[in-house]
Design a protein around this motif. Structure first.
Motif, PDB file in Angstrom:
ATOM      1  N   HIS A 191      -2.107   7.972  -3.235  1.00 17.76           N
ATOM      2  CA  HIS A 191      -1.607   9.215  -3.819  1.00 17.76           C
ATOM      3  C   HIS A 191      -0.094   9.281  -3.680  1.00 17.76           C
ATOM      4  O   HIS A 191       0.444   9.248  -2.574  1.00 17.76           O
ATOM      5  CB  HIS A 191      -2.245  10.424  -3.120  1.00 17.76           C
ATOM      6  N   HIS A 192       0.586   9.351  -4.827  1.00 24.76           N
ATOM      7  CA  HIS A 192       2.042   9.459  -4.887  1.00 24.76           C
ATOM      8  C   HIS A 192       2.376  10.034  -6.255  1.00 24.76           C
ATOM      9  O   HIS A 192       1.469  10.207  -7.099  1.00 24.76           O
ATOM     10  CB  HIS A 192       2.692   8.083  -4.668  1.00 24.76           C
ATOM     11  N   ALA A 213      -3.631  11.098   1.961  1.00 24.04           N
ATOM     12  CA  ALA A 213      -2.881  10.270   1.024  1.00 24.04           C
ATOM     13  C   ALA A 213      -2.327   9.032   1.711  1.00 24.04           C
ATOM     14  O   ALA A 213      -1.720   9.133   2.777  1.00 24.04           O
ATOM     15  CB  ALA A 213      -1.733  11.076   0.423  1.00 24.04           C
ATOM     16  N   TYR A 214      -2.540   7.863   1.103  1.00 29.40           N
ATOM     17  CA  TYR A 214      -1.841   6.670   1.580  1.00 29.40           C
ATOM     18  C   TYR A 214      -0.886   6.179   0.490  1.00 29.40           C
ATOM     19  O   TYR A 214      -0.988   6.575  -0.666  1.00 29.40           O
ATOM     20  CB  TYR A 214      -2.807   5.581   2.030  1.00 29.40           C
ATOM     21  N   SER A 215       0.053   5.343   0.887  1.00 33.33           N
ATOM     22  CA  SER A 215       1.094   4.851  -0.021  1.00 33.33           C
ATOM     23  C   SER A 215       1.850   6.018  -0.649  1.00 33.33           C
ATOM     24  O   SER A 215       2.105   6.041  -1.863  1.00 33.33           O
ATOM     25  CB  SER A 215       0.502   3.931  -1.093  1.00 33.33           C
ATOM     26  N   SER A 216       2.235   6.980   0.181  1.00 31.22           N
ATOM     27  CA  SER A 216       2.916   8.186  -0.308  1.00 31.22           C
ATOM     28  C   SER A 216       4.251   7.890  -0.982  1.00 31.22           C
ATOM     29  O   SER A 216       4.748   8.716  -1.746  1.00 31.22           O
ATOM     30  CB  SER A 216       3.161   9.143   0.861  1.00 31.22           C
ATOM     31  N   PHE A 217       4.822   6.724  -0.688  1.00 27.64           N
ATOM     32  CA  PHE A 217       6.114   6.367  -1.273  1.00 27.64           C
ATOM     33  C   PHE A 217       5.946   5.478  -2.512  1.00 27.64           C
ATOM     34  O   PHE A 217       6.917   4.891  -2.999  1.00 27.64           O
ATOM     35  CB  PHE A 217       7.001   5.679  -0.237  1.00 27.64           C
ATOM     36  N   GLY A 218       4.728   5.365  -3.007  1.00 27.33           N
ATOM     37  CA  GLY A 218       4.467   4.644  -4.245  1.00 27.33           C
ATOM     38  C   GLY A 218       4.835   3.180  -4.171  1.00 27.33           C
ATOM     39  O   GLY A 218       4.386   2.462  -3.264  1.00 27.33           O
ATOM     40  N   PRO A 219       5.655   2.684  -5.100  1.00 31.47           N
ATOM     41  CA  PRO A 219       5.950   1.240  -5.155  1.00 31.47           C
ATOM     42  C   PRO A 219       6.595   0.704  -3.886  1.00 31.47           C
ATOM     43  O   PRO A 219       6.456  -0.487  -3.587  1.00 31.47           O
ATOM     44  CB  PRO A 219       6.907   1.123  -6.353  1.00 31.47           C
TER      45      PRO A 219
END
Length: 321
Positions: A191-192, A213-219
């Motif tokens: 989720h980002h 949410a994981y990978s909150s910073f996207g790329p």
């Protein structure tokens, strides 16, 4: 310290925890220990991350020095795909508890709704994907059968709460149709701002599932993996919308991204090895975004998923199609 949310089974968990994915084994123990000293109380790990021994060492050191008690911590792990058969669930949990040097987990997720062929621990551990050059082999292990085995471990006191990770709505609905002794209390998803998934979040909340949410910073989370989708979009830390909102609130772009999630009731598990960034990530509830801020960030959604089983070794696993 982060504020706490109460899960549907009564467990209180911090809204901000430390994600343990990609933390190297040579630094994991120190990072966990130092994070506890800074105020972190939730640690989100998995057998697949390959660092549970070191995570356990960091926890043991902090408890041994009287910084925290075991009951002060929320320790999380995940059941990997190769252990879905009911007879293998206990094997996986035994290994995780032994590695962490703990008697119980506070939260144990099914990592993915994918059952692949069992690989004995003696042959390969951490489990990962088996032979990287071979196609996936699957096992006939329905999710409800895996869940029943997990429920037995809850009854035995070795797991406090159960969760599901990377589940689409239809599979969540199918699981909840069964008469469960222990319902899932949390849903962990990528989720980002490039992958908002508002309908899934709305449904999860309706079913009393705490969205994490994981990978909150996207790329940014996938740069070191040389993920082919990373170059398709601007880094969120450098995005003009995020930078403008950060400037308005006199905050770091990372704090804006985390507050965008926590202000909407989602828990987050960012990772950092930098002390200042760890503190910044932990302290994201001392300001509020405006409704317009939240809308601007949410409007960046383009449905861009980085962690998609369809792409694993060109597997074509249809988890999210």
């Amino acid at each position: 310290m982060s504020s706490y949310v109460t899960l549907s089974n009564g467990l209180k968990a911090p809204l901000v925890g430390l994600g343990l994915w990609k933390i190297p084994t040579d630094t994991a123990a120190d990072q966990v220990y130092n994070a506890i000293k800074l105020g972190y109380r939730l640690f989100d790990g998995a057998a697949d991350y390959g660092n549970e021994v070191q995570v356990g060492e960091g926890i043991k050191r902090a408890i041994g020095e009287g910084i925290v008690k075991r009951e002060d911590l929320i320790v999380v792990s995940k059941l990997w795909n190769t252990f879905h058969s009911p007879s293998n669930v206990k094997i996986a949990l035994d290994k995780t508890l032994k590695d962490l040097n703990l008697e119980y987990l506070d939260l144990y997720y099914i990592h993915f709704p994918i059952a692949t062929k069992f690989i004995p621990i003696e042959e390969k551990y951490p489990p990962a994907f088996g032979d990287p050059n071979a196609p996936f082999e699957f096992e006939d292990a329905p999710i409800i059968d895996t869940w029943r085995a997990l429920e037995k471990e809850v009854d035995a006191g070795r797991i406090k709460s159960l969760g599901i990770s990377n589940f689409p709505g239809a599979l969540i609905q199918d699981l909840l149709r069964h008469k469960l002794s222990h319902r899932p209390v949390a849903l962990q998803i990528e989720h980002h701002p490039y992958l908002v998934q508002p309908r899934l979040i709305e449904y999860a909340k309706r079913e009393n599932l705490q969205v994490v949410a994981y990978s909150s910073f996207g790329p940014q989370s996938f740069v070191e993996l040389n993920h082919p989708k990373v170059e398709k979009v601007p880094k969120l830390f450098d995005h003009d919308v995020i930078k403008s909102i950060a400037s308005k609130h006199n905050k770091e772009t990372s704090q804006i991204l985390l507050r965008w999630a926590t202000q909407r009731g989602l828990a987050v598990i960012p990772k950092s090895s930098n002390k200042d960034r760890l503190l910044q990530n932990l302290h994201v509830e001392d300001f509020d975004l405006s409704e317009d801020d939240i809308k601007q960030i949410s409007d960046l959604d383009i449905g861009l998923r980085f962690n998609d089983p369809w792409d694993w070794k060109n597997s074509g696993i249809p988890t999210f199609i």
